[in-house]
Design a protein around this motif. Sequence first.
Motif, short mmCIF file in Angstrom:
data_model
loop_
_atom_site.label_atom_id
_atom_site.label_comp_id
_atom_site.label_asym_id
_atom_site.label_seq_id
_atom_site.Cartn_x
_atom_site.Cartn_y
_atom_site.Cartn_z
N GLN A 1 5.80 -2.74 -4.95
CA GLN A 1 4.67 -3.56 -5.42
C GLN A 1 3.41 -3.13 -4.67
O GLN A 1 3.41 -3.00 -3.45
CB GLN A 1 4.96 -5.04 -5.15
CG GLN A 1 3.86 -5.97 -5.62
CD GLN A 1 4.17 -7.42 -5.29
OE1 GLN A 1 5.25 -7.72 -4.78
NE2 GLN A 1 3.24 -8.31 -5.56
N TRP A 2 2.35 -2.91 -5.41
CA TRP A 2 1.06 -2.51 -4.81
C TRP A 2 0.41 -3.75 -4.22
O TRP A 2 -0.05 -4.64 -4.95
CB TRP A 2 0.19 -1.90 -5.91
CG TRP A 2 -1.01 -1.14 -5.40
CD1 TRP A 2 -1.26 -0.72 -4.14
CD2 TRP A 2 -2.11 -0.70 -6.19
NE1 TRP A 2 -2.43 -0.03 -4.07
CE2 TRP A 2 -2.99 -0.01 -5.33
CE3 TRP A 2 -2.45 -0.82 -7.55
CZ2 TRP A 2 -4.18 0.55 -5.77
CZ3 TRP A 2 -3.63 -0.25 -7.99
CH2 TRP A 2 -4.49 0.41 -7.11
N THR A 3 0.38 -3.84 -2.89
CA THR A 3 -0.04 -5.07 -2.22
C THR A 3 -1.46 -5.05 -1.70
O THR A 3 -2.07 -6.09 -1.48
CB THR A 3 0.92 -5.37 -1.06
OG1 THR A 3 0.98 -4.23 -0.19
CG2 THR A 3 2.31 -5.71 -1.58
N SER A 4 -1.99 -3.87 -1.45
CA SER A 4 -3.40 -3.74 -1.03
C SER A 4 -3.87 -2.36 -1.42
O SER A 4 -3.08 -1.53 -1.89
CB SER A 4 -3.55 -3.96 0.48
OG SER A 4 -2.91 -2.93 1.20
N SER B 1 5.63 1.73 -9.86
CA SER B 1 5.51 0.27 -9.85
C SER B 1 6.85 -0.44 -9.97
O SER B 1 6.92 -1.66 -9.78
CB SER B 1 4.59 -0.19 -11.00
OG SER B 1 5.09 0.26 -12.25
N ASP C 1 -1.66 0.17 0.54
CA ASP C 1 -0.32 -0.16 0.99
C ASP C 1 0.52 -0.69 -0.17
O ASP C 1 -0.01 -1.05 -1.24
CB ASP C 1 -0.35 -1.21 2.10
CG ASP C 1 0.93 -1.19 2.96
OD1 ASP C 1 1.78 -0.30 2.76
OD2 ASP C 1 1.05 -2.07 3.83
N PHE C 2 1.85 -0.70 0.02
CA PHE C 2 2.77 -1.24 -0.98
C PHE C 2 3.93 -1.91 -0.26
O PHE C 2 4.16 -1.69 0.95
CB PHE C 2 3.29 -0.15 -1.92
CG PHE C 2 3.99 1.01 -1.24
CD1 PHE C 2 5.30 0.89 -0.78
CD2 PHE C 2 3.34 2.23 -1.06
CE1 PHE C 2 5.94 1.94 -0.15
CE2 PHE C 2 3.98 3.30 -0.43
CZ PHE C 2 5.29 3.15 0.02
N GLN C 3 4.68 -2.72 -1.01
CA GLN C 3 5.87 -3.37 -0.50
C GLN C 3 7.07 -2.91 -1.31
O GLN C 3 7.09 -3.02 -2.53
CB GLN C 3 5.75 -4.90 -0.58
CG GLN C 3 6.96 -5.64 -0.02
CD GLN C 3 6.77 -7.15 -0.05
OE1 GLN C 3 5.64 -7.63 -0.08
NE2 GLN C 3 7.87 -7.88 -0.04
#
Length: 415
Positions: free
Chosen positions: A269-272, A265, A275-277
């Motif tokens: 960033q956990w975006t969905s 983390s 998926d992550f950013q």
Amino acid sequence: MKIRDFLWSYLGKIKSTFVVRIDKMNLEVIRQETPGCSDKIFLNSAGASLMPKTVVEATIKFLYEEQQLGGYTAATKNTGLINRFYDETAKLINTKPSNIAFVSSSTDGYAKALSSIDFKEGDCIITTNDDYISNQIAFISLQKRYHIEIVRVANLPDHELDLEDFERLIKKHNPKLIAVTHIPTNSGLIQNVEGVGKLCKQYDVLYLVDACQSVGQIVVDVEKIHCDFLTATGRKFMRGPRGTGFLYVSDKVLNQKMYPLFLDSFGAQWTSFDDFQLNDTAKRFELFERPYAALAGFAEALRYANAIGMDQIESYNRKLADTLRINLQNYGFRVLDQGNRLSSIVTFCQADGKVEKIHKALSDHNVFFKENRRQDALIDFTSKNVDHAIRLSPHYFNTMEEIEKVSQLLENSNY
């Protein structure tokens, strides 16, 4: 007074900035700030060097804040101190704070850099005969898992890297990565990482430099090296705590969205659900859980070296090492360091290739040193036909008198 109360009283007197004003190379001040050098001759900075007082104080102060406030609050309260680590590291190697990641060691950073590269069967890594043992093992591990090819560039007769052979191998193999250890742990050689970097830039090849023995000892400039990754450790010539290091990551790598195999983390960033950013900076190579007290100490070690100036540290170290090598050669020892530019790592053995007399003389006189074995540098020591070598690594808190004293006791042991 209880020990805890005494420590709190002592630490309360320490300024939060931990400033030691060294406007130039003031050996007397430096030795006063290095308590560990007063009762011994310490010549093992290539292993784990002696920390300045302020480094220890910064580490302890942070630990006591964690004791009183808890780790999360202590970290939040000391955001400026934590950011100093990135600022001082960037200053040390001529880059931006956004290109720096904290890691637990040079090897940790090295593994994270390797894991960010999408190796496939048939890919090639070009490296050198003098790369660090852990790096060589990592390459072999990749070879066993992904069936990549490992190619080692030739050395010239003077042990320098053959850049013509390097270019020939690049054209022949189209490598996925070129990896070079700046200063091997087993010899005083300073490899031509700048020359290799020009080739990597010309042919657009990813370039990984292990600077674990050069950072803190000599000037290191990532803009001149043209590397994509550079790793370093805190405990060696940087004089920081164990369990610290840094990884430099180039803008090229960041812009290509490369990232280590295992993120958490802090790196993304956990975006969905699926998926992550990515973090935009080199911090994508970090993990959430870090030893902040050690990081605070490392930040102070970095600041301490920057305050003195790496150009002055390098110049003084060279005088110490050159004097030691000349003395050893004059006294009949076999100095094993080869190359046109040598570092503050001095490796040698007796004329007969053994080290027992040296080992005893140094141990009996409280001189701290390291013994290297053939398996620590399998290619290099095999070519030099030695099984053991003594490694002495003077640093800028050592005196010329110490160098002469060690040289004399070794001369006496050689009869």
